[in-house]
Design an enzyme around this catalytic site. Structure first.
Site, PDB file in Angstrom:
ATOM      1  N   ASN B  13       0.815  -1.219   0.000  1.00  0.00           N
ATOM      2  CA  ASN B  13       0.000   0.000   0.000  1.00  0.00           C
ATOM      3  C   ASN B  13       0.844   1.263   0.000  1.00  0.00           C
ATOM      4  OD1 ASN B  13      -2.288  -1.544   0.119  1.00  0.00           O
ATOM      5  ND2 ASN B  13      -2.609  -1.287   2.330  1.00  0.00           N
ATOM      6  N   ILE B  14       1.841   1.301   0.902  1.00  0.00           N
ATOM      7  CA  ILE B  14       2.634   2.524   1.051  1.00  0.00           C
ATOM      8  C   ILE B  14       3.489   2.764  -0.182  1.00  0.00           C
ATOM      9  CG2 ILE B  14       4.546   3.542   2.362  1.00  0.00           C
ATOM     10  CD1 ILE B  14       3.233   2.796   4.864  1.00  0.00           C
ATOM     11  N   CYS B 126       2.868   7.181  11.038  1.00  0.00           N
ATOM     12  CA  CYS B 126       1.819   8.067  10.522  1.00  0.00           C
ATOM     13  C   CYS B 126       1.329   8.986  11.640  1.00  0.00           C
ATOM     14  CB  CYS B 126       0.670   7.264   9.928  1.00  0.00           C
ATOM     15  SG  CYS B 126      -0.131   6.122  11.074  1.00  0.00           S
ATOM     16  N   SER B 157      -7.609   0.820   6.797  1.00  0.00           N
ATOM     17  CA  SER B 157      -6.360   1.462   6.374  1.00  0.00           C
ATOM     18  C   SER B 157      -5.157   0.909   7.122  1.00  0.00           C
ATOM     19  CB  SER B 157      -6.456   2.983   6.582  1.00  0.00           C
ATOM     20  OG  SER B 157      -6.420   3.276   7.967  1.00  0.00           O
ATOM     21  N   ALA B 164       0.425  -6.504  12.952  1.00  0.00           N
ATOM     22  CA  ALA B 164       1.263  -7.506  13.611  1.00  0.00           C
ATOM     23  C   ALA B 164       2.267  -6.861  14.560  1.00  0.00           C
ATOM     24  CB  ALA B 164       1.980  -8.346  12.575  1.00  0.00           C
ATOM     25  N   ASN B 165       2.522  -5.567  14.378  1.00  0.00           N
ATOM     26  CA  ASN B 165       3.564  -4.907  15.176  1.00  0.00           C
ATOM     27  C   ASN B 165       3.052  -3.626  15.800  1.00  0.00           C
ATOM     28  OD1 ASN B 165       5.983  -6.612  14.411  1.00  0.00           O
ATOM     29  ND2 ASN B 165       5.215  -5.984  12.404  1.00  0.00           N
ATOM     30  N   ASN B 268      -3.815   8.362   7.185  1.00  0.00           N
ATOM     31  CA  ASN B 268      -2.598   7.871   7.830  1.00  0.00           C
ATOM     32  C   ASN B 268      -1.562   7.456   6.799  1.00  0.00           C
ATOM     33  OD1 ASN B 268      -4.875   6.071   7.579  1.00  0.00           O
ATOM     34  ND2 ASN B 268      -3.598   4.430   8.397  1.00  0.00           N
TER      35      ASN B 268
END
Lengths: 338, 294
Positions: B13-14, B126, B157, B164-165, B268
């Site tokens: 995505n990023i 973000c 989003s 997970a982190n 974000n």
């Protein structure tokens, strides 16, 4: 019938009622009393879990890790448990709680967001703790979603998963559908955590037990957010009458309840219009105190804030939205007068 | 005008959103998108747009590293360490969007000029990009003893890495509130909200000052900072006026995304990629200036 294990949450959920101002003495006395009454699990944490002490939720009078330590020293055979909401508390906090003597933990997420709990559940297991998933606002998702999320927690290693009625919004049929589906599909234990906003906490808890839930939360004198939780001493008495053994000494609980009522409860835990509206509109119970404070500050009706929050679909933890909504409603009110 | 060639590691995505922004940049040339899965949507979109793609990760890129002078890392904290190790000595600059925090934390409106020459810079999180400029603005008026931020984002989003982190978010952001924002103590909270339609990213900043707050000066500083961030994140805005009550200051923001790759609710994602783009553009400008002088 499988044994029912009660977790007493007054020293965690009840933290909301006293604005997170529990003292060492209160924690020690309540823990001693609960241990004497043979309550198997005693939860001690800031109302919003480890790391909850903040401007957003209210600063704790005492660091909750120190309170865990205090409780663990006098808990005897009872297990001291903590709550952790990923996004607020961290694995680091969990390790500190373990070092302070906590041997069980509930990892809480919004009912649709179980996958944020993986690391925390795994870490707790590795520490050798008993660990339970805690699916909050479970009224807001259909039973199939609750199951799917519970299965995730089970796959991460949880020893059980709770259906958590954070808003006190569930009707008995809502409880029945969810607990039944989980009981049929999970290998691990199923639990239930109620809020009494619609005066259904004991009734809903009985339905949950009927459907196979074996992990049940109660709070002495209803000491919990909103209208409080399932009143532990009442539940113990009712279960005794029904022939369901909890192992808890009723008279000891009643003696402790007198202490809590006299020394801790700021006002009787009845169903105020605010808590009723929360159950009715499906709003996270710990918002009540914040909504009352915000409403008073800007001179509006707390119920308007709660209804607006319900419309905005806010989830647990979004206390900042309360202030924003209060400010907007106050501005609208001034606008109306003009 | 001459442009600086850049590459992106990570086609999720990023990475994909960033690519779309770089294609509009007057200073950067979108040279190569580096992924590890040839089937990824990001790599396909890049091919359609005529951007070179590599599906064999950083190793594939290293076969011909002249393809980029600046690399964006949009992978994971763990992978980032490896990327830093293998590009060392090649003179390539890295803008890190993972929570690895190997390079110094950078918020473009706060401390970019200090770090323009660093080999690796880190974009914090973000929530950090959205809130730390405000903490800094308040701290520049009156000392901030404690700053706490609450970032609420739409469930849709939050990618699998974030989920997970999640501790990396809270811990990295809290640290950067102190190091970059200037607060003595920082705390960060993140909340995922599954409401439909998805809500825009919202951020609340709560500060405790050493002394009672000067309402006018603080409000002005906050507004000024919002407009600076707004220059490169058009959807960044105040929800209501800053609240100053004694020593406590509360600022409510929302971030609407540009909707490049993910829809507009993913503010974000947008603020992260927009801030990284801004950082790379400033680095590129200084590279170009230096080239002219020589």
């Amino acid at each position: 019938m499988k044994p029912i294990y009660i977790t007493e949450v007054a020293l965690r959920d009840g933290s909301h009622v006293v604005g997170h101002q529990f003292t060492f003495e209160q924690v020690r006395k309540v823990t001693q009393g609960l241990s004497k009454a043979r309550v198997p699990y005693i939860e001690v944490t800031h109302g919003d879990g480890l790391g909850g002490s903040s401007l957003q939720y209210g600063f704790s009078k005492e660091y909750d890790i120190e309170l865990v330590k205090e409780a663990a020293e006098v808990a005897g055979d009872s297990v001291v448990t903590v709550l952790l909401i990923p996004g607020i508390g961290t694995i680091e906090d969990l390790k500190l709680a373990y070092d302070a003597g906590a041997r069980a933990v509930r990892i809480a997420t919004h009912v649709t967001e179980a996958d944020v709990s993986k690391q925390h559940i795994e870490t707790a297991k590795n520490l050798g703790m008993e660990v339970f998933g805690f699916l909050m606002m479970a009224h807001s998702a259909p039973p199939e979603t609750v199951l799917q999320q519970a299965l995730l927690m089970e796959s991460y290693g949880a020893d059980g998963v709770y259906v958590t009625d954070s808003a006190g919004a569930m009707l008995p049929s809502d409880v029945r559908n969810r607990i039944r589906l989980l009981r049929e599909n999970l290998q691990v234990e199923v639990g239930f955590h109620a809020h009494n906003n619609l005066s259904l906490a004991v009734a809903n808890t009985l339905v949950a037990i009927e459907e196979g839930a074996t992990r049940i939360d109660g709070s002495i004198c209803c000491l919990g957010a909103g209208a409080g939780n399932t009143q532990t001493e009442v539940l113990v008495a009712v279960l005794q009458r029904m022939g369901i053994e909890t192992g808890i000494d009723l008279y000891q609980m009643l003696d402790l309840a007198d202490y809590v009522r006299n020394e801790i409860l700021p006002q009787p835990q009845d169903i105020t219009s605010g808590s009723l509206v929360m159950g009715y509109a499906g709003v996270y119970s710990s918002f009540l105190r914040h909504a009352n404070l915000a409403a008073e500050k800007v001179g509006i009706d707390a119920r308007d804030i709660l209804v607006e929050l319900g419309k905005l679909n806010v989830v647990g933890g979004q206390e900042d939205t309360i202030i924003e909504v209060a400010q907007k409603l106050a501005k609208d009110k001034v606008g109306d007068k003009r | 005008m001459e442009k600086i060639k850049v590459g992106i590691i990570g086609s999720g995505n990023i990475g994909t959103d960033l690519m779309m922004k770089i294609q509009r940049s007057p200073y950067l040339e979108m040279s190569v998108l580096i992924g590890i899965d040839p089937q990824s949507e990001g790599l396909k979109l890049a091919q359609e747009a005529g951007v070179e793609t590599i599906s064999t990760g950083i190793e594939g890129f290293l076969e011909n590293p002249e393809r980029a002078k600046i690399l964006f890392d949009a992978t994971s904290a763990k992978a980032h360490q490896h990327h830093v190790n293998v590009v060392k000595g090649l003179g390539i600059r890295i803008v890190d969007l993972t929570p690895a925090a190997i390079g110094p934390f950078v918020a473009p409106t706060v401390n970019l000029t200090e770090h323009l020459e660093k080999e690796v810079v880190n974009m914090i999180t973000c929530g950090g990009q959205a809130t730390i400029p405000i903490v800094h603005a308040i701290n520049s008026v009156q000392p901030v003893d404690y700053a706490e931020i609450i970032a609420t984002i739409a469930s849709k989003s939050a990618g699998p890495g974030t989920r997970a982190n999640i501790d990396e978010f809270t811990q990295t952001t809290a640290r950067a509130i102190e190091q970059v924002g200037g607060a003595k103590i920082g705390k960060a909270i993140i909340i995922l909200n599954p409401a439909e339609p998805p809500l825009l990213m919202r951020d609340t900043i709560m500060c405790l000052l050493k002394e009672d707050g000067d309402t006018e000066a603080i409000s002005a500083a906050v507004r000024d900072m919002v407009s600076k961030v707004n220059d490169f994140v058009p959807g960044y805005r105040l929800k209501i006026d800053p609240l100053i009550e004694g020593k406590k200051v509360t600022v409510f923001l929302e971030v609407e995304g540009l909707g490049d790759y993910l829809p507009i609710y993913a503010g974000n994602l947008d603020i992260m990629t927009a801030a990284a783009l801004k950082v790379a553009e400033e680095i590129a400008k200084s590279m170009l200036e230096r080239a002219e002088v020589q």
